[in-house]
Design a protein around this motif. Structure first.
Motif: not given
Lengths: 491, 491
Positions: B442-448
């Motif tokens: 949805m937001l193109g976010l990668d996650t750490i």
């Protein structure tokens, strides 16, 4: 010896007092005598005392006998009591009939209770609904199995007593009502052994815990299946695990138990345990021919439980008809299975264990102990790496097949025919009545299974029922069987 | 920009106030926020309000947002509320860091409750027992997953606030604490969509809900598995049946469900559903080599859950190491199975239905919808004669694999190394964090994924624990990661 007018008077009494008979039956059904759950031990005792009082009301000496380990303080046994009744017990003539009547006052658990339309122990008398078939019925746990069927006999005794002054018309009866039939009869064998002297002289056993061929078709059952009932628990890790972190790298007892139990049957529906069929008596051509002529419609029976006829073929062993599978072939069923999260919604768990209740119905001449040990050995050979089995025996019983040419059985057939006005079929049952096997082994007794259940009575299921007409036929048949027995005294 | 002395002050505050941090953590654990059971809805809300109050105490604006259908009368949603927190929300500079922190305040159910040594919601702080490994720990449901891990972040915020006056040292944070992670995040996707505007500017997501490589070996997780969670119910007759009368002539859903589910795996432990592996990304030689060098001992891990090393081989897919199976291979597990009688003792029933909770862990680039539909189609092809399926989707999520070369991830690795004094490993996890897939889509976010759990923490199991040292390392790492982020502002 009774003359025919006495039997007629007893039948007339039954007819005139049917409402009271039904009221008494309902009274008994209100007592939740669930034997498998110790929480109901007081109610089991109450149901036993109730039955003893009924025997006494018919002039039969009756008492409760303790079973299991006796607590010295309370004098009560760890098992549920057995009701014993004695009529004409001083008659020890070798040429006189002496019948052992066996029944049970305990009932099955009621779960899932949410599926009951009325309280399992709040009996309802109601007409059949459209599509149900049959007529007025009593709905309650035990309505049929076995309080309703025992009640037919108790009311027959009462009818004889009220109409003619003697509950058994001169015939010696020993009556044994067990309280642990639905929980494996754990204390029965020892009880029979300990009380062998009292039972020794009996010539035949009479049990009302079986069914008719179909509605309107009464029957004598000349064979029942045996039973092995086990619980198998597969243990994996010493704790429940997260299926994300451990999925694929620790054994999942749910997966493994399903994979192992699935191997119990082959693609033809036969049991794969080595030696399982070795002692199975083949169906004789005569039996096969006789059974094929019976008024039994397998598709219609399936329809009554909501299934189409296509459900028949794959449900059991290929190459046999439905009746043959029920009456003369052994089966294996998973009666219960549980493991992991079974509540609402989702839980991603790999459980520490999974378990199943696995039972086998046996036919002559299979041996319960041998089947159970073969099953356990078969499981042990399949123990998954890192896992261990916990294998529990919940008891069982021998199959029993009885002679069809005895005078007692012929008398019972005449009694039923006269009572119901239709011919009596000779059938077998897929159910198990372990006491029959025990009595045969310990006392050499054959058993006449004279029951009036229907296979849509939902015994062991929610909304168990017994139809009033079945009850009426059963009570009348027992009245006339007592008459038949009484006539043997004179011969 | 913070200077190093500020981070040092925050760490010092943490150290000096650890007992108070633990006391707050325990306070939160006492609230039984079981999201899958609606009976605990008030407690879920209470746990959300508790977390919002913690954010406010650190000077972060916080509020509860309703989810699901809103009741016009109470203004409350049918789902559990989401806690939203905002720090430096007016900072909309494109070159400044903006971190979305995600965590969840709901917990797993506690059954089987009898296996808990202390009440699941009566937290106990105790030393390790001989053989347990590790040191002092808090034992309670949620101790680790995810209240304990979220608490590390909340205490890092508090440390910055108390030591330096600003919880995030100038960095924009949007904080989202969900209340339905353990019950399938049914309302999360819609919530993210509806609130997309507020989240849009975030550059990266930070989640503390994963584990270390092993005790003493902190790690960043760069991939999690996806999940499909289903419930499959096989219906046979319209009523429970007597296994004597019907065994062999009516379908037994217990038998049939076991026989069908057993076919999900082949003899090599691979899933047999057609197309299941089509989109699975092969393990690259580089990854395989890197993983083989990690300080991970599969046998030792099995030993901690009571299993010998022989349990490894047959538990999953042949041809892969334990780590490869957990991190890079999909699995299928029966998380729950139930049918028929599962109480004490024996009941000779053929149940009307049997059901199983069957889940799949997915790896890149498997699609949850496609896997679920393939499984359901596979089941429908195996529908036994006379039976029908009820197939339920309990939701799931995409697998998520993230880039290892981003500045945020490198900053997190530096933070952990400085906080714990040891090198940080780059690992994957077999667990599923569906929000990561959603945020990517949805937001193109990668996650750490910066988590400090251990694989013997018994998350999802009785006696869940989280060790004080893990908690300490996590809180320190979050303090220093905020410092790293703060330094990015100046660059």
């Amino acid at each position: 010896m009774a003359d025919r007018s006495e039997a007629a008077a007893a039948l007339k009494w039954l007819d005139a007092h049917e409402q009271e008979s039904i009221a008494r039956w309902i009274d008994w059904l209100k007592i939740p005598s669930i034997s498998t759950d110790q929480a109901y031990a007081p109610q089991c005792r109450q149901a036993a005392e109730w039955a003893a009082a009924q025997l006494r009301a018919a002039g039969v000496r009756a008492e409760l006998r303790e079973t299991g380990d006796i607590d010295p303080a309370t004098k009560r046994g760890s098992g549920h009591p057995i009701v014993m009744g004695f009529a004409h017990e001083s008659d020890t003539r070798a040429d006189a009939p002496h019948v052992l009547f066996y029944g049970h006052y305990d009932v099955q658990p009621v779960d899932p209770v949410s599926l009951w339309e009325s309280g399992p122990f709040e009996p309802v008398v109601r007409e059949a609904r459209p599509g149900e078939g049959g007529g007025k019925r009593v709905v309650a746990r035990g309505a049929c199995d076995d309080k309703g069927q025992v009640m037919m006999f108790l009311e027959a005794l009462r009818a004889w007593k009220e109409a003619c002054g003697d509950a058994t018309s001169g015939v010696r009866f020993t009556i044994l009502l067990e309280g642990e039939e639905e929980s494996g009869s754990a204390n029965l064998a020892k009880f029979l052994k300990d009380n062998q002297r009292e039972l020794q002289g009996a010539k035949v056993c009479l049990i009302s815990d079986t069914g008719m061929l179909a509605r309107g078709h009464p029957a004598i059952t000349y064979g029942v299946r045996g039973l092995v009932y086990t619980e198998v628990v597969l243990h994996g890790a010493n704790q429940d695990l997260h299926s994300g972190l451990w999925g694929g790298r620790a054994p999942n007892p749910n997966n493994l138990l399903a994979r192992i139990l699935a191997q119990v049957w082959d693609a033809q529906g036969s049991v794969t345990i080595p030696g399982f069929y070795d002692k199975v008596r083949p169906i004789s051509p005569d039996e096969r021919a006789a059974w094929s002529k019976l008024a039994f419609d397998a598709s219609e029976a399936l329809g009554r439980i909501g299934l189409g006829s296509e459900a028949d073929v794959e449900s059991g062993e290929r190459g046999f008809t439905a009746l043959e599978r029920e009456w003369a072939r052994p089966t294996c069923d998973i009666n219960g299975i549980t493991g992991g999260y079974t509540g609402t919604g989702a839980k991603t768990v790999i459980p520490a264990k999974a378990s199943a209740k696995v039972s086998f119905r046996l036919v002559a001449d299979q041996e319960p102990d041998a089947v159970r040990e073969a099953f356990f050995a078969w499981l042990r050979e399949r123990t998954p790496a890192g896992c261990r089995w916990e294998l529990i025996d919940h008891s069982g019983g021998h199959p029993a097949t009885v002679r069809t040419d005895s005078g007692y059985l012929q008398g019972a057939m005449r009694a039923i025919k006269q009572a119901c006005g239709v011919d009596t079929a000779l059938i077998k049952s897929g159910g198990s009545i372990p006491v029959a096997g025990m009595l045969k082994q310990m006392l050499g007794l054959d058993t006449i299974f004279m029951g009036f259940g229907l296979d849509d009575d939902r015994v062991h299921s929610p909304n168990e029922k017994f139809e009033i007409e079945c009850f009426r036929w059963g009570a009348r048949s027992h009245v006339l069987f007592i008459d038949e027995l009484s006539r043997m005294i004179a011969r």
